[in-house]
Design an enzyme around this catalytic site. Structure first.
Site: not given
Length: 363
Positions: A72-73
């Site tokens: 995930l960012d």
């Protein structure tokens, strides 16, 4: 000369992150599933090492040698899965490659999103791996995201996002293109994109002008760390926009590589990520030495002053620095994009809905 002993000390500061703990959603002999807070990168990258999910899980929960299944960012929160063995990693990775994994996100966007389902299929091109910026462009890679509005509170909408592909920042870029960027997106909802904030792909700037405008806007707000860069990075050699490596492709932001592949140009695993510059994981900070140095600093400084006054002239968290750093507010460490659910052939994991995603929430 022969037998000389050389020592090099690197002075590095990690950007601040939220104090919200990492919540473990599920754990068995095969996987560990956590609810990742916003502002934490998944693994050591760029200027982050201790303040990462991998590092914290190892240090605080004794969970080591985990295999990353998806990423995930840094600013995206939500469900994050790790495999405990290489065999489990290979099995689930095969599902990812065959697109058998269903991913569901929720976000809060600007304005009144359409009530009907919206399918966005605009191709996405990476503008900069170093800064982690993308845009819609006919020369980009094919993408597909399905959006459905869940609620509208009069100023912003909660939207359910179902990415069918896994391009860099796919959800955020598609929402910007539709004219409904995420409310507090520190990249795609900025004035640098022009008066329409990039709606319809209309920017009116070259890539170089866009990057310069984004950097200057964050520099004026003293928030360059949001872009994963510091002042020292801006003076480094220019990056190459082509990423032809099949193995090690390192940059200064965080990555979404799977099982050791760190080349963002060849990876397609998660729609909310950027690029990687890894740090070695086997060098620990000598906390005892730091504590002794701090005690010495409390007693005096280079100017011969003693007592607490001398310490106050320095950064209270660093025995080397004399410059104070702005502490970000909690709002700056949260972006309203959350990975709500991950479902595979033989598993399904969900997290609770974030507070900002409730129907009548007001900022």
């Amino acid at each position: 000369q022969n037998n000389d002993f050389l020592r090099n000390t690197v002075h590095r500061h990690e950007p601040p992150v939220t104090a919200q703990p990492i919540r473990i959603l599920a754990e068995d002999e095969e996987v560990v599933v956590v609810d990742k807070p916003s502002s934490l990168p998944v693994h050591p990258c760029g200027r982050f090492r201790h303040n990462t999910v991998i590092f914290i899980l190892g240090k605080e929960h004794g969970l080591r040698e985990l295999h990353t299944l998806h990423r995930l960012d840094r600013m995206t929160s939500g469900v994050l899965m790790f495999a405990k063995t290489a065999a489990v990693s290979k099995r689930i990775d095969e599902q990812v490659r065959q697109r058998q994994l269903e991913k569901e996100y929720v976000c809060r966007v600007v304005g009144e999103f359409p009530e009907h389902e919206v399918l966005c299929e605009e191709p996405i091109l990476v503008v900069s791996y170093k800064v982690g910026v993308c845009r819609v462009d006919p020369k980009g890679k094919p993408c597909q995201t399905l959006f459905r509005r869940l609620s509208y509170n009069g100023s912003s909408s909660v939207v359910r996002c179902l990415p069918r592909t896994g391009r860099t920042h796919q959800i955020r870029v598609h929402l910007q293109f539709l004219g409904h960027p995420i409310v507090n997106d520190p990249i795609y909802n900025m004035a640098a994109w022009g008066p329409h904030r990039g709606k319809g792909g209309k920017i009116g700037k070259t890539d170089e002008e866009l990057l310069k405008a984004l950097v200057e806007e964050h520099r004026s707000k003293q928030s360059l760390e949001v872009l994963g860069i510091g002042e020292e990075d801006l003076n480094s050699a220019p990056e190459s926009k082509d990423c032809g490596n099949s193995g090690d492709c390192t940059t200064s932001a965080e990555a979404d590589a799977v099982n050791g592949s760190s080349c963002p140009a060849e990876d397609e695993k998660d729609p909310e990520r950027s690029d990687l510059e890894a740090f070695p994981l086997n060098s620990d900070v000598n906390l005892e030495t730091l504590d002794k140095d701090k005690e010495l600093s409390l007693c005096g400084n280079q100017d011969g002053q003693t007592g607490e006054k001398g310490w106050e002239e320095k950064d209270p968290l660093c025995v080397e620095c004399r410059t104070s750093r702005r502490d970000p507010s909690p709002k700056e460490l949260v972006m309203f994009l959350h990975a709500l659910r991950y479902k595979g052939a033989d598993f399904e994991y969900c997290s609770s809905m974030p507070e900002w995603a409730t129907e009548h929430w007001q900022e």
